[in-house]
Design an enzyme around this catalytic site. Structure first.
Site, PDB file in Angstrom:
ATOM      1  N   SER A 102      12.755 -49.965 -13.692  1.00  0.00           N
ATOM      2  CA  SER A 102      12.877 -49.485 -12.314  1.00  0.00           C
ATOM      3  C   SER A 102      12.021 -50.314 -11.358  1.00  0.00           C
ATOM      4  O   SER A 102      12.214 -51.512 -11.215  1.00  0.00           O
ATOM      5  CB  SER A 102      12.517 -47.998 -12.276  1.00  0.00           C
ATOM      6  OG  SER A 102      12.838 -47.434 -11.041  1.00  0.00           O
ATOM      7  N   ASP A 243      15.116 -50.531  -5.370  1.00  0.00           N
ATOM      8  CA  ASP A 243      14.165 -50.971  -6.392  1.00  0.00           C
ATOM      9  C   ASP A 243      14.914 -51.777  -7.444  1.00  0.00           C
ATOM     10  O   ASP A 243      16.097 -52.087  -7.282  1.00  0.00           O
ATOM     11  CB  ASP A 243      13.438 -49.775  -7.007  1.00  0.00           C
ATOM     12  CG  ASP A 243      14.386 -48.781  -7.662  1.00  0.00           C
ATOM     13  OD1 ASP A 243      15.575 -48.776  -7.311  1.00  0.00           O
ATOM     14  OD2 ASP A 243      13.945 -48.007  -8.528  1.00  0.00           O
ATOM     15  N   ASP A 245      16.263 -51.317 -10.334  1.00  0.00           N
ATOM     16  CA  ASP A 245      17.512 -50.856 -10.956  1.00  0.00           C
ATOM     17  C   ASP A 245      18.395 -50.098  -9.977  1.00  0.00           C
ATOM     18  O   ASP A 245      19.404 -49.515 -10.370  1.00  0.00           O
ATOM     19  CB  ASP A 245      17.239 -50.021 -12.202  1.00  0.00           C
ATOM     20  CG  ASP A 245      16.602 -48.678 -11.902  1.00  0.00           C
ATOM     21  OD1 ASP A 245      15.958 -48.537 -10.840  1.00  0.00           O
ATOM     22  OD2 ASP A 245      16.723 -47.760 -12.739  1.00  0.00           O
ATOM     23  N   ASP A 247      18.283 -47.340  -8.325  1.00  0.00           N
ATOM     24  CA  ASP A 247      18.515 -45.896  -8.333  1.00  0.00           C
ATOM     25  C   ASP A 247      17.753 -45.207  -7.211  1.00  0.00           C
ATOM     26  O   ASP A 247      17.775 -43.981  -7.107  1.00  0.00           O
ATOM     27  CB  ASP A 247      18.187 -45.268  -9.694  1.00  0.00           C
ATOM     28  CG  ASP A 247      16.711 -45.350 -10.065  1.00  0.00           C
ATOM     29  OD1 ASP A 247      15.937 -46.026  -9.360  1.00  0.00           O
ATOM     30  OD2 ASP A 247      16.331 -44.741 -11.089  1.00  0.00           O
TER      31      ASP A 247
END
Length: 452
Positions: A102, A243, A245, A247
């Site tokens: 992340s 960010d 990833d 999400d």
């Protein structure tokens, strides 16, 4: 073995804490654990990753583990975490694996697991996977041979499937809006500009040249200076930062002011309330959300339900109560009608759709929430439990709560993914919040000094 899963999967320094051997063991245990309820077919898994160099190594280990357990694998390459969750549901897979840490720095990586339907695993399933690894169950399970060994296929257009799904979720075109998107040199680099552009916005992408090493490096949702500069330089209507990833989503206004997850939740809650799609006029937020969000929602007749920190707990509450919107101050926003987990690009699309529909600026929409001054100090510790629960720390928290009374609050919690204790204080003024947080943080450092 200590607790393996944190608040968002398994994380650690790639090839040190999170080794290929561990990744393979997690994959084997997950395949067997999630296949226990249905032996009628070989398990099917979707595997994706972000742009970290170590993701290539860990992907190989995970795929080897899954196929050695008899699972078939669909590799989708570099895609956002919510894309893996979506594709698990689309192809009716039994398991999804996302390799990402992340917003953490590049040396880290992680393993996020999804069950059928694209839902994050409940705590009890994670515990069963941990127990299976600890018992070295992989060594005693029957290993398939011949035709029983799992096969691997690549889904080359998985990201396109995901983008089409995202764009179809909004009813309003974004024509006339100019947006700068900071892709964090991560998993959003292809998907976010494509989705925003297909929806009609003029898109300027920055930090969209991943090299395996530069993910989250002074960019993305944790570092907004470059985004602010780009918004001002291009005269954009807003900036959006994701960010590593993708999400999560945070934003900046046309004049560079930050719009955090609390404000985004308020904007979307009011939009859905006006459209009649905010189930029970209720929003789900975590204990980290600013008191200003609660006050704003109360004024609008919207109820706020609190959960533990982590979008998985927000989602659990949303599913249990059949609700339509929830999220975190950090920018993880969950809209169950369209996604089974926090989705930054989905959030960005619906934010801009609200702007397009109303003709209002982001600054105007965000003004619904008047944030109380909030100070967050991340205290490095040797032991999270000791740092958070030492008697002197608890005494300092009690004293602060007595002093603040109804004018603020204190939240102390160990990080679920790092050796940190997070000290958060809200108060009537920034000076009071800062001084109170520093006093508590000093007690945490004394209780559990970080290793050199």
């Amino acid at each position: 073995m200590g607790r393996l899963f944190g608040t968002d999967g398994v994380r650690g320094r790639a090839n040190a804490d999170l080794t290929p051997e561990l990744a393979m063991a997690v994959a084997i245990a997950a395949a067997h654990t999630l296949a226990e309820s249905d032996r009628s077919h070989p398990p099917l898994a979707v595997v994706g990753r972000d742009t970290r160099a170590s993701g290539e190594m860990l992907e190989a280990a995970v795929v080897a583990g899954l196929t050695s357990a008899g699972a078939n694998v669909i590799r989708v390459g570099v895609v956002p975490t919510p894309a893996v969750a979506h594709l698990v549901g689309e192809v009716k897979a039994d398991l999804g694996v996302m390799l990402s840490a992340s917003h953490n720095p590049m040396p880290d990586n992680g393993i996020k697991l999804f069950a059928s339907g694209g839902h994050k695993l409940p705590d009890e399933i994670e515990l069963r996977i941990e127990q299976a690894i600890e018992a070295n169950a992989a060594a005693v399970w029957d290993r398939p041979t011949g035709a029983g060994v799992g096969r691997v296929h690549d889904l080359l257009d998985g990201a396109d499937h995901y983008v089409n799904h995202l764009v179809a979720s909004i009813d309003d075109r974004l024509d006339g809006l100019k947006v700068v998107v900071d892709c964090a040199n991560g998993a959003a680099c292809e998907v976010a500009p494509a989705a925003y552009g297909e929806a009609g916005a003029e898109v300027i992408a920055i930090h969209a040249q991943p090299d395996g090493l530069n993910i989250n490096d002074e960019c993305g949702s944790q570092h907004l200076d470059a985004l602010r500069d780009a918004v001002l330089a291009h005269g954009a209507d807003l900036g959006i930062a994701h960010d590593g990833d993708a999400d999560r989503c945070v934003a900046v206004t046309a004049d560079g002011a930050e719009v955090d997850g609390d404000q985004l939740m308020a904007i979307l809650a009011l939009s859905m309330r006006d459209a009649g799609t905010l189930t029970a006029d209720t929003l789900v937020a975590t204990v980290m959300s600013n008191l200003g969000l609660r006050l704003a929602m109360s004024r609008e007749g919207i109820r706020v339900i609190e959960t533990r920190v982590g979008d998985r707990y927000v989602l659990e509450e949303l599913r249990a109560a059949g609700l339509a919107l929830g999220g975190e101050q950090s920018g993880h926003i969950v809209m169950p009608e369209y996604a089974t987990t926090g989705d930054g690009v989905l959030t960005g699309l619906h934010l801009m759709a609200r702007m397009a529909r109303t003709g209002r600026s982001l600054a105007d929409l965000a003004s619904a929430v008047e944030r109380l001054p909030q100070v967050l100090i991340n205290v490095p510790v040797a032991d999270r439990k000791v740092g958070a629960e030492a008697p002197a720390v608890r005494a300092a928290v009690a004293q602060a709560e007595a002093e603040l009374g109804e004018t603020g609050r204190v939240l102390l919690r160990p990080s679920g993914t790092e050796l940190l204790v997070r000290v958060m204080v809200e108060a009537a003024s920034h000076d009071i919040a800062q001084a109170t947080a520093e006093r508590i943080a000093a007690e945490v450092r004394t209780a559990s000094p970080a290793s050199a």
